[in-house]
Design a protein around this motif. Structure first.
Motif, PDB file in Angstrom:
ATOM      1  N   TYR A 118       2.037   1.651  -3.476  1.00 40.08           N
ATOM      2  CA  TYR A 118       0.856   2.585  -4.432  1.00 40.08           C
ATOM      3  C   TYR A 118       0.604   4.062  -3.710  1.00 40.08           C
ATOM      4  O   TYR A 118       0.342   4.633  -5.076  1.00 40.08           O
ATOM      5  CB  TYR A 118      -0.380   1.676  -3.733  1.00 40.08           C
ATOM      6  CG  TYR A 118      -0.416   0.182  -4.397  1.00 40.08           C
ATOM      7  CD1 TYR A 118       0.258  -0.382  -5.348  1.00 40.08           C
ATOM      8  CD2 TYR A 118      -1.558  -0.515  -3.988  1.00 40.08           C
ATOM      9  CE1 TYR A 118       0.176  -1.619  -5.875  1.00 40.08           C
ATOM     10  CE2 TYR A 118      -1.621  -1.979  -4.552  1.00 40.08           C
ATOM     11  CZ  TYR A 118      -0.832  -2.267  -5.303  1.00 40.08           C
ATOM     12  OH  TYR A 118      -0.874  -3.682  -5.889  1.00 40.08           O
ATOM     13  N   HIS A 137       0.945  -1.276  -0.055  1.00 37.94           N
ATOM     14  CA  HIS A 137       0.224   0.032  -0.016  1.00 37.94           C
ATOM     15  C   HIS A 137       0.986   1.218  -0.145  1.00 37.94           C
ATOM     16  O   HIS A 137       0.550   2.234  -0.612  1.00 37.94           O
ATOM     17  CB  HIS A 137      -0.874   0.022   1.341  1.00 37.94           C
ATOM     18  CG  HIS A 137      -1.984  -1.055   1.051  1.00 37.94           C
ATOM     19  ND1 HIS A 137      -2.624  -1.628   2.100  1.00 37.94           N
ATOM     20  CD2 HIS A 137      -2.431  -1.697   0.231  1.00 37.94           C
ATOM     21  CE1 HIS A 137      -3.402  -2.607   1.975  1.00 37.94           C
ATOM     22  NE2 HIS A 137      -3.478  -2.545   0.625  1.00 37.94           N
ATOM     23  N   ARG A 165       2.954  -1.784 -10.007  1.00 39.09           N
ATOM     24  CA  ARG A 165       1.599  -2.272  -9.330  1.00 39.09           C
ATOM     25  C   ARG A 165       1.633  -3.804  -9.374  1.00 39.09           C
ATOM     26  O   ARG A 165       1.598  -4.453  -8.337  1.00 39.09           O
ATOM     27  CB  ARG A 165       0.526  -1.692  -9.738  1.00 39.09           C
ATOM     28  CG  ARG A 165       0.266  -0.387  -9.127  1.00 39.09           C
ATOM     29  CD  ARG A 165      -1.019   0.305  -9.739  1.00 39.09           C
ATOM     30  NE  ARG A 165      -2.098  -0.196  -9.278  1.00 39.09           N
ATOM     31  CZ  ARG A 165      -2.667   0.067  -8.117  1.00 39.09           C
ATOM     32  NH1 ARG A 165      -2.447   1.095  -7.541  1.00 39.09           N
ATOM     33  NH2 ARG A 165      -3.693  -0.739  -7.599  1.00 39.09           N
TER      34      ARG A 165
END
Length: 221
Positions: A66, A63, A84
């Motif tokens: 990201y 995360h 990703r």
């Protein structure tokens, strides 16, 4: 208009370095595999708890990557998608390892002998350990694709070989499980779930190898 006036108007955008995050994630991957190697009846509950903790920490790293990608305006959409995909596949392996350990714990808690699982488990484990080692080495070398090109290529080749062996082993295991007589049918169901996830780990390894090769051909991440 003078050159210095043009340069003065350029908005220099920060380009983020993801290497440390990649290494943190592969460290969690190695930790997960180490737990898988320690499976035995006496400590499997503790291992399951620890595997879940590792999986949750890996999620936080993913995360975080990201979030960095959202702020990184130097990369085109394709580059963002590649990164990703790469970290998601590593995270998927960690997830599957946690799920395998949980199902092995369930197998033990239901009163079944782990020896019956190890017939199928040990051969997969050897391939998975080697696969993860190659993923870790290649990821560490990804800081400089030009310098470590041969090492990365060798890792990619090895990972693909492990996946091919995993396919053969899965088909062999599947037939064996379907033919075997169990005391209870839920043993077969649980064992099939375990073996499928072990095979899927190697499939994800191949996806990671493909993405590493994509990064290599593009000259870096």
């Amino acid at each position: 208009m003078k050159i210095k006036d043009v340069v003065g108007k350029i908005n220099f955008v920060k380009r983020y370095d993801y290497q440390n995050s990649f290494l943190d994630l592969t460290a969690k991957l190695i930790h997960s595999v180490d737990l898988l190697k320690k499976i035995n009846k006496s400590n499997i509950h503790d291992l399951s708890i620890e595997a879940k903790e590792v999986e949750e920490k890996a999620d936080l790293i993913v995360h975080g990557i990201y979030e960095l990608l959202l702020c990184d305006h130097t990369r085109v959409t394709e580059e963002v998608s590649d990164i990703r995909y790469f970290v998601k596949r590593i995270d998927d392996i960690i997830d599957d390892i946690e799920e395998v350990i949980w199902r092995l714990m369930a197998w033990s808690h239901l009163g079944y002998d782990l020896v019956d699982v190890r017939i199928y488990f040990d051969d997969f484990l050897e391939l998975i350990v080697d696969c993860v080692k190659s993923i870790s080495v290649a990821t560490e070398c990804s800081s400089n694709f030009l310098k470590y090109n041969d090492t990365i290529l060798d890792c990619i080749k090895r990972i693909n070989e492990y996946e091919n062996k995993g396919d053969t082993l899965y088909r062999k295991s599947l037939l064996s499980i379907m033919k075997k007589d169990f005391q209870e049918e839920k043993q077969r169901v649980l064992l099939l779930e375990i073996v499928k996830r072990l095979e899927r780990i190697l499939d994800n390894g191949e996806d990671i190898a493909d993405m590493l090769d994509t990064f290599r051909l593009k000259g870096g991440i």
